[in-house]
Design a protein around this motif. Structure first.
Motif, PDB file in Angstrom:
ATOM      1  N   SER A  13      12.696 -36.219 -28.386  1.00  0.00           N
ATOM      2  CA  SER A  13      12.023 -37.453 -27.963  1.00  0.00           C
ATOM      3  C   SER A  13      10.553 -37.172 -27.779  1.00  0.00           C
ATOM      4  CB  SER A  13      12.578 -37.949 -26.628  1.00  0.00           C
ATOM      5  OG  SER A  13      13.955 -38.112 -26.712  1.00  0.00           O
ATOM      6  N   TYR A  14       9.725 -38.166 -28.058  1.00  0.00           N
ATOM      7  CA  TYR A  14       8.315 -38.098 -27.711  1.00  0.00           C
ATOM      8  C   TYR A  14       8.025 -39.227 -26.742  1.00  0.00           C
ATOM      9  CZ  TYR A  14       7.619 -34.828 -31.572  1.00  0.00           C
ATOM     10  OH  TYR A  14       7.679 -33.742 -32.401  1.00  0.00           O
ATOM     11  N   GLN A  15       7.491 -38.919 -25.605  1.00  0.00           N
ATOM     12  CA  GLN A  15       7.194 -39.902 -24.560  1.00  0.00           C
ATOM     13  C   GLN A  15       8.380 -40.837 -24.295  1.00  0.00           C
ATOM     14  OE1 GLN A  15       3.874 -40.401 -26.853  1.00  0.00           O
ATOM     15  NE2 GLN A  15       3.305 -38.482 -25.875  1.00  0.00           N
ATOM     16  N   PRO A  18      13.352 -41.543 -28.336  1.00  0.00           N
ATOM     17  CA  PRO A  18      14.051 -40.566 -29.168  1.00  0.00           C
ATOM     18  C   PRO A  18      13.701 -40.733 -30.647  1.00  0.00           C
ATOM     19  CG  PRO A  18      15.584 -42.230 -28.356  1.00  0.00           C
ATOM     20  CD  PRO A  18      14.258 -42.531 -27.726  1.00  0.00           C
ATOM     21  N   VAL A  19      13.439 -39.632 -31.300  1.00  0.00           N
ATOM     22  CA  VAL A  19      13.138 -39.649 -32.739  1.00  0.00           C
ATOM     23  C   VAL A  19      14.346 -39.084 -33.493  1.00  0.00           C
ATOM     24  CG1 VAL A  19      11.622 -38.769 -34.537  1.00  0.00           C
ATOM     25  CG2 VAL A  19      10.668 -39.397 -32.314  1.00  0.00           C
ATOM     26  N   LEU A  20      14.791 -37.915 -33.062  1.00  0.00           N
ATOM     27  CA  LEU A  20      16.007 -37.349 -33.642  1.00  0.00           C
ATOM     28  C   LEU A  20      17.144 -37.557 -32.637  1.00  0.00           C
ATOM     29  CD1 LEU A  20      14.644 -33.964 -35.073  1.00  0.00           C
ATOM     30  CD2 LEU A  20      14.839 -36.189 -36.217  1.00  0.00           C
ATOM     31  N   GLN A  38      12.026 -43.884 -43.909  1.00  0.00           N
ATOM     32  CA  GLN A  38      10.861 -44.714 -43.613  1.00  0.00           C
ATOM     33  C   GLN A  38       9.806 -43.952 -42.823  1.00  0.00           C
ATOM     34  OE1 GLN A  38      12.555 -48.070 -41.593  1.00  0.00           O
ATOM     35  NE2 GLN A  38      13.376 -48.928 -43.496  1.00  0.00           N
ATOM     36  N   ASN A  39       8.596 -44.497 -42.824  1.00  0.00           N
ATOM     37  CA  ASN A  39       7.521 -43.944 -41.995  1.00  0.00           C
ATOM     38  C   ASN A  39       7.987 -43.913 -40.541  1.00  0.00           C
ATOM     39  OD1 ASN A  39       5.107 -45.689 -43.961  1.00  0.00           O
ATOM     40  ND2 ASN A  39       5.415 -43.488 -43.901  1.00  0.00           N
ATOM     41  N   GLY A  40       7.755 -42.789 -39.907  1.00  0.00           N
ATOM     42  CA  GLY A  40       8.105 -42.693 -38.490  1.00  0.00           C
ATOM     43  C   GLY A  40       9.577 -42.457 -38.239  1.00  0.00           C
ATOM     44  N   SER A  41      10.351 -42.200 -39.289  1.00  0.00           N
ATOM     45  CA  SER A  41      11.794 -42.013 -39.090  1.00  0.00           C
ATOM     46  C   SER A  41      12.096 -40.613 -38.529  1.00  0.00           C
ATOM     47  CB  SER A  41      12.541 -42.244 -40.403  1.00  0.00           C
ATOM     48  OG  SER A  41      12.044 -41.380 -41.403  1.00  0.00           O
ATOM     49  N   GLY A  42      11.132 -39.705 -38.627  1.00  0.00           N
ATOM     50  CA  GLY A  42      11.345 -38.392 -38.022  1.00  0.00           C
ATOM     51  C   GLY A  42      11.440 -37.248 -39.023  1.00  0.00           C
ATOM     52  N   LYS A  43      11.023 -37.471 -40.256  1.00  0.00           N
ATOM     53  CA  LYS A  43      11.105 -36.416 -41.278  1.00  0.00           C
ATOM     54  C   LYS A  43      10.240 -35.210 -40.907  1.00  0.00           C
ATOM     55  CE  LYS A  43       9.584 -39.137 -44.525  1.00  0.00           C
ATOM     56  NZ  LYS A  43       9.408 -40.350 -43.698  1.00  0.00           N
ATOM     57  N   SER A  44       8.984 -35.505 -40.569  1.00  0.00           N
ATOM     58  CA  SER A  44       8.071 -34.396 -40.241  1.00  0.00           C
ATOM     59  C   SER A  44       8.549 -33.666 -39.001  1.00  0.00           C
ATOM     60  CB  SER A  44       6.647 -34.920 -40.010  1.00  0.00           C
ATOM     61  OG  SER A  44       6.168 -35.523 -41.183  1.00  0.00           O
ATOM     62  N   THR A  45       9.025 -34.426 -38.022  1.00  0.00           N
ATOM     63  CA  THR A  45       9.544 -33.818 -36.797  1.00  0.00           C
ATOM     64  C   THR A  45      10.691 -32.867 -37.137  1.00  0.00           C
ATOM     65  OG1 THR A  45       8.969 -35.843 -35.635  1.00  0.00           O
ATOM     66  CG2 THR A  45      10.489 -34.350 -34.518  1.00  0.00           C
ATOM     67  N   THR A 194       9.396 -36.538 -48.936  1.00  0.00           N
ATOM     68  CA  THR A 194       8.545 -37.309 -49.838  1.00  0.00           C
ATOM     69  C   THR A 194       8.887 -38.791 -49.777  1.00  0.00           C
ATOM     70  OG1 THR A 194       7.794 -37.520 -52.125  1.00  0.00           O
ATOM     71  CG2 THR A 194      10.097 -36.995 -51.815  1.00  0.00           C
ATOM     72  N   HIS A 195       7.914 -39.617 -50.177  1.00  0.00           N
ATOM     73  CA  HIS A 195       8.160 -41.062 -50.304  1.00  0.00           C
ATOM     74  C   HIS A 195       8.246 -41.455 -51.775  1.00  0.00           C
ATOM     75  CE1 HIS A 195       7.791 -42.248 -46.137  1.00  0.00           C
ATOM     76  NE2 HIS A 195       6.751 -41.456 -46.020  1.00  0.00           N
ATOM     77  N   ASP A 196       8.071 -40.461 -52.645  1.00  0.00           N
ATOM     78  CA  ASP A 196       7.968 -40.719 -54.083  1.00  0.00           C
ATOM     79  C   ASP A 196       9.376 -40.729 -54.702  1.00  0.00           C
ATOM     80  OD1 ASP A 196       7.589 -40.519 -56.838  1.00  0.00           O
ATOM     81  OD2 ASP A 196       5.733 -39.359 -56.621  1.00  0.00           O
TER      82      ASP A 196
END
Ligand SMILES: Nc1ncnc2c1ncn2[C@@H]1O[C@H](COP(=O)(O)OP(=O)(O)OP(=O)(O)O)[C@@H](O)[C@H]1O
Ligand SMILES: [Mg+2]
Lengths: 218, 235
Positions: A13-15, A18-20, A38-45, A194-196
């Motif tokens: 979770s961030y602040q 929950p993300v994951l 989607q953007n903000g779905s938590g891939k980078s996290t 990726t989004h591609d």
């Protein structure tokens, strides 16, 4: 196959958001894994946690050696994997010295690391930019430098976070070519967010989608 | 106008003949200020890095304290160190008052907050992605810190040079604790003040020219360093 990884029940979770939410996935075969969502779905996290840069609130990422032995998440293990960040984070020095960094901190001998850096620059087609300050590279070249810097250390598992975002068609193809060549050359695990869509279809051995804090395979 | 021309003529004479008194004063100035800078950097850079990179309670208070000490008037610093080093002061037994060591201490006190504050700001302005990038490449926490400090090198160098500009041109503190003793604790600025007072302009003018040249050189160096650091803005 030498090294495999499994994420088990990751929560983050961030602040307070929950993300994951109990995200699990096993990277147990060599090949290219594509992660979309989607953007903000938590891939980078997810990638940061898998690459041991951040700790999950709950759950764990377990790395196993070829004998199936669980490895401790120490610096030795961290040095066998790497993540190329979406904003590469180049050092304010030449392209060549950027590649040398990971080898230098491992204490590799000067001649050896310079030889290796030259080979890698050749491999990603940046040899002619060797002595240029890395800050003056174009975004496509910067992405390639990020990949080259990661490849130099010979990672057994390579995570790439949007390696071709904000890169034109030609440079995207060049990067995809590098990734495919890498897959042919070594039998390692490569994980790409990726989004591609086209890229996903072209590269994927395994498709993963991040949805509602969990990974589903397609 | 005559005395002015005469003063300049004699000043150039002193410089051309490498007058030993003039040289001695310049060497002492540089020795005192550079030593002070070295000590201030040895403590200021790690402190700046610590404040910039680590989280700890009352961090804001520490940063404000450092920033306020940056503006410490040299005479106040001089007075404080005088009181510490004078015979009846807590460190009087060391017999340091009116020695070059006292002058080094005074200038270290002046340079330390400047170097700490500028190192801190150079280090916090390094893109946070650098920390992550070096960690992904297998750096230990110490190596990550080293990488961030290396990225901040141009800012750190400007900070050290800014501090040098301040201490080399400072007269208040060094006069109080050094005592301006001929051949022992006289530096460029204190000599200029004294000789001007006495109406002996040639030495004062010669030293004034040297100080001015140093400050020009310093600014040139700063300019070059800042240009090199600027390349960081594009990344
Ligand atoms: N360090 C952080 N502090 C606060 N919130 C964060 C932090 N890192 C990520 N988040 C939040 O977590 C969520 C997931 O972010 P993440 O970067 O993982 O998404 P993503 O799937 O990679 O998105 P994109 O496709 O846009 O790259 C976002 O809502 C983001 O704002
Ligand atoms: Mg992302």
């Amino acid at each position: 196959m030498s090294l495999t990884a499994a994420a088990a029940g990751l929560w983050k979770s961030y602040q307070g958001t929950p993300v994951l939410k109990g995200c699990s996935f096993a990277f147990d075969k060599s090949g290219i894994y594509i992660l979309t969502g989607q953007n903000g779905s938590g891939k980078s996290t997810f990638l940061r946690i898998c690459a041991l840069l951040e700790k999950p609130d709950q759950g764990e990422v377990r790395y196993l050696s070829d004998g199936g032995k669980a490895l401790r998440n120490d610096i030795q293990l961290k040095r066998r994997i790497t993540l190329v960040l979406p904003k590469v984070g180049v050092f304010n020095t030449t392209t060549f010295k950027n590649i040398l960094y990971g080898l230098k901190i491992r204490g590799m001998k000067k001649e050896d690391r310079e030889k290796r850096a030259n080979e890698i620059l050749e491999f990603v087609g940046l040899l002619h930019k060797k002595d240029q300050n890395a800050f003056t590279l174009s975004s496509g070249e910067t992405q390639r430098l990020g990949i080259a810097r990661a490849l130099a250390i010979g990672p057994e598992i390579l995570f790439l976070d949007e390696p071709t975002a904000s890169v034109d068609r030609g440079a995207t193809e060049a990067i995809e070519e590098i990734i495919l060549n890498l897959k042919k050359k070594s039998s390692s695990i490569i994980v790409i967010a990726t989004h591609d869509r086209g890229q996903a279809e072209k590269l994927a051995d395994c498709l993963m989608v991040m949805e509602d804090g969990r990974i589903i395979t397609g | 106008m005559g005395y002015l021309l005469k003063g300049f003529r004699e000043a150039f004479g002193l410089m051309l003949h490498l007058n030993p008194e003039l040289l001695g004063i310049i060497v002492l100035s540089l020795t005192v200020s550079c030593t002070a800078l070295l000590i201030a950097t040895a403590f200021g850079l790690p402190l700046g890095a610590l404040v910039g990179l680590k989280r700890f309670p009352a961090k804001g208070v520490v940063i404000s304290a450092i920033n306020s000490f940056m503006g410490l008037p040299p005479v106040v610093a001089g007075l404080f160190i005088y009181l510490m080093l004078s015979r009846s002061g807590p460190f009087g037994f060391m017999g340091l008052l009116y020695t070059p060591s006292a002058m080094i201490i005074a200038q270290t006190v002046l340079a330390f907050p400047i170097i700490t504050a500028l190192c801190h700001s150079a280090i916090v302005s390094v893109d946070p992605v650098i920390r992550q990038a070096s960690a992904t490449l297998g750096a230990t926490p110490l190596q990550v810190t080293a990488a961030v400090i290396r990225e901040a090198r141009y800012g750190i160098m400007s900070g050290v040079m800014a501090a040098f500009g301040r201490v080399i041109a400072e007269v208040g503190a060094i006069l109080i604790v050094g005592g301006n003793i001929a051949g022992y604790t006289r530096v460029m600025t204190t000599t200029i003040a004294l000789e001007t007072d006495k109406g002996n302009f040639e030495l004062a003018i010669a030293l004034g020219i040297v100080l001015l040249a140093l400050s020009l050189l310093l600014n040139l160096g700063l300019h070059v360093i800042q240009r090199k650091g600027m390349r960081g803005a594009g990344g």
